[in-house]
Design a protein around this motif. Structure first.
Motif, short mmCIF file in Angstrom:
data_model
loop_
_atom_site.label_atom_id
_atom_site.label_comp_id
_atom_site.label_asym_id
_atom_site.label_seq_id
_atom_site.Cartn_x
_atom_site.Cartn_y
_atom_site.Cartn_z
N LEU A 170 -0.78 -0.64 -5.65
CA LEU A 170 -1.66 -0.84 -4.58
C LEU A 170 -1.91 -2.46 -4.94
O LEU A 170 -2.92 -2.07 -3.10
N LYS A 171 -2.26 -3.16 -5.86
CA LYS A 171 -3.35 -4.04 -5.32
C LYS A 171 -1.97 -4.89 -4.56
O LYS A 171 -2.56 -5.41 -4.03
N SER A 172 -0.90 -5.17 -5.01
CA SER A 172 -0.19 -5.56 -3.99
C SER A 172 0.49 -4.96 -3.29
O SER A 172 0.43 -6.34 -2.23
N LEU A 173 0.17 -4.18 -2.89
CA LEU A 173 -0.10 -2.97 -1.46
C LEU A 173 -1.10 -3.93 -0.74
O LEU A 173 -0.77 -4.40 0.83
N GLU A 174 -2.08 -3.77 -1.30
CA GLU A 174 -3.18 -4.45 -0.79
C GLU A 174 -3.06 -6.21 -0.22
O GLU A 174 -3.76 -6.22 0.88
N GLU A 175 -3.02 -7.00 -0.82
CA GLU A 175 -2.42 -8.19 0.03
C GLU A 175 -1.76 -7.69 0.86
O GLU A 175 -1.24 -9.31 1.73
N LYS A 176 -0.60 -7.37 1.36
CA LYS A 176 -0.03 -7.41 2.22
C LYS A 176 -0.41 -5.99 3.48
O LYS A 176 0.46 -6.48 4.78
N MET A 177 -1.10 -6.02 3.22
CA MET A 177 -1.54 -4.95 4.01
C MET A 177 -2.22 -5.94 5.80
O MET A 177 -2.88 -6.55 5.64
N ASN A 178 -2.36 -4.90 6.79
CA ASN A 178 -2.89 -5.50 7.81
C ASN A 178 -4.31 -5.71 8.27
O ASN A 178 -4.82 -3.93 8.08
N PRO A 179 -5.14 -6.49 7.62
CA PRO A 179 -6.99 -5.54 7.61
C PRO A 179 -6.71 -5.58 9.34
O PRO A 179 -8.40 -4.82 9.62
N HIS A 180 -6.38 -5.70 9.87
CA HIS A 180 -6.78 -5.11 11.90
C HIS A 180 -6.39 -3.21 11.94
O HIS A 180 -6.89 -2.89 12.85
#
Length: 505
Positions: free
Chosen positions: A272-282
């Motif tokens: 999930l931490k790695s997922l958060e790094e790749k997420m689109n904040p928009h």
């Protein structure tokens, strides 16, 4: 279906003939039309994008552009088609293609591929096959072949997909991972995860490297098969093949879900931490996914942390975001947190969403807080027009389980008086009411209940069985029951025959 050429379309034949292949209007129109204002010169794409909001016919709009001398560029049209397809409006996108064909605009291989996909979505697979077969050999490119393969895979036509894939291999058109990915996605949809690893092997035999989508589906297949060792091996290969750059959002999302399901919470949290790094904040959906998965591993602090990030990035919190948070807190049994979120939402919401109320009602009932649940329900009834079927059924199920059948029947009567034709009765609720009638030996109540159910749909075999059991418990005969079953075309199997023999000899 192709539209006939309209009178208005024929009016512009001379202009179209003089236009460049990629545009209609352009320089030819400029020779006879005064210089346009900045407003008229804005791109056709922008005007077409507003068409969906305003309504209107595609052909009339495009013809109006050409009549006004506004250049209608192919690039704008294709861009608009892609937008329509993205927003699930295949019919309107297809109308653009049909207009382009009438104007004799040349299609590329990728254009044919997009059109084929739209035809499949709008007119079905057979129509898409016919379109593909009508193409000249010169236009049957890798794109068009790939598009038809995708159609087969989406429709789950496994044999056709395999035959078409083999033909693409014979024509040397399988040169990247996309065709393999289509087959993998189909196998996963068909419940055949065990076929995915074999496709990866076949891909490598063609010297085609797996892409991030391939790795994601490969990991997903291992997860479905509960092959955690396989998951780890795929991760190691993925890292060796290109490290973190080969890992996508989907890859880490699948990993987090798999580890969470297996109870490996530390690994799930790392994913999930790695997922958060790749997420689109928009994208709100990115936050929603993280909130749900953190709730799945019982990590309340992270749920609230991501919720705060969501509100900071999207200050106007919508219904979907609130619903996601309520569902997450429900998993965590955080009833106080839910009450706070729900109260804030209820005081500011523009549109009352019964899904929110249903989550609250369900959570209160889980904590045996019936009065609070009923208060939410009564408040919802004052603030929106429904649908209330799920909420009522939640309340009725709770009451029946707690030997409060009288109150449950009052909700039932209220539901009947509302005459909500969209009501969907759960089999669990029907069984609970029937068990109550059986235990109380209330044949009349059971018959009245069944009569009311027919307002929504005919009784099925299971409901008739429950009714007959009430007669048996009450030791009452029902000579006409066999005829009722025959009239409703209910199959009388050995078990049913045994029940019938006790009430209608």
């Amino acid at each position: 279906m192709m539209y006939s050429v309209s009178r208005l379309a024929r009016r512009f034949c001379a202009t179209l003939a003089a236009a460049a292949p990629a545009a209609i209007g352009g320089e030819a129109a400029a020779a006879s039309v005064p210089k346009k204002t900045a407003k008229n010169q804005r791109s056709v794409y922008k005007k077409l994008s507003s068409l969906g909001k305003r309504g209107g016919k595609m052909e009339e709009t495009l013809n109006q552009f050409t009549m006004e001398g506004i250049p209608v560029k192919k690039d704008d049209l294709i861009r608009y088609v892609k937008d329509l397809r993205k927003h699930r409006q295949p019919q309107r996108a297809l109308e653009v293609f049909e207009w382009m064909e009438r104007k004799e605009i040349a299609f590329s291989g990728s254009d044919h591929a997009i059109r084929l996909d739209l035809i499949a979505k709008t007119n079905g697979l057979k129509a898409a096959e016919s379109y593909f077969n009508s193409l000249d050999l010169s236009t049957k490119t890798q794109s068009s072949y790939g598009s038809l393969l995708n159609c087969y895979c989406v429709e789950g036509e496994e044999e056709k997909a395999k035959a078409h894939f083999d033909k693409m291999c014979d024509l040397n058109l399988v040169t990247n991972s996309l065709p393999f990915n289509n087959l993998m996605a189909m196998n996963l949809r068909l419940g055949q995860p065990e076929k995915v690893p074999a496709l990866v092997v076949a891909m490598k035999q063609k010297n085609i490297s797996p892409c991030d989508v391939t790795y994601s589906m490969w990991i997903q297949s291992c997860g479905i098969l509960n092959d955690l060792d396989g998951v780890e091996k795929v991760i190691e290969e993925m890292k060796a093949d290109g490290g973190e750059c080969r890992s996508s959002w989907d890859t880490f999302a699948n990993l987090a879900a798999i580890y969470s399901k297996a109870g490996l919470y530390s690994k799930a949290e790392a994913a999930l931490k790695s997922l958060e790094e790749k997420m689109n904040p928009h994208e709100r959906s990115s936050y929603h996914f993280l909130i749900s998965l953190y709730a799945g591993i019982s990590n309340a602090p992270e749920v609230y942390r991501v919720w705060d990030l969501l509100k900071k990035g999207h200050p106007k919190v919508n219904n979907s975001s609130c619903l996601t948070m309520l569902q997450a807190l429900s998993k965590l049994d955080d009833i106080d947190g839910m009450k706070k979120i729900f109260t804030e939402w209820e005081s500011t919401c523009y549109t009352y969403d019964m899904r929110m109320a249903n989550v609250m009602i369900s959570s209160y009932l889980k904590e045996n807080m019936y009065e609070e649940a009923e208060a939410v329900f009564n408040g919802a009834m004052k603030k929106c027009k429904g649908q209330f079927s799920k909420a009522r059924q939640l309340l009725m199920m709770h009451l029946l389980k707690n030997d409060q059948a009288d109150l449950a029947l009052k909700h039932f009567e209220a539901a009947v008086s509302n005459q909500d034709k969209n009501w969907t009765w759960s089999s669990e609720l029907i069984r609970s009411f029937s068990l109550h009638f059986e235990e109380s030996k209330d044949v009349d109540g059971a018959e009245e209940f069944c009569k009311t159910l027919t307002i929504w749909s005919p009784l099925d075999s299971d409901t008739y069985t429950l009714l007959i059991k009430t007669y048996i418990a009450a030791e009452k005969a029902c000579p006409g029951m066999r005829k009722r079953l025959e009239e409703q075309e209910i199959e009388i199997d050995e078990e049913m025959e045994g029940f019938l023999s006790k009430i209608c000899p």
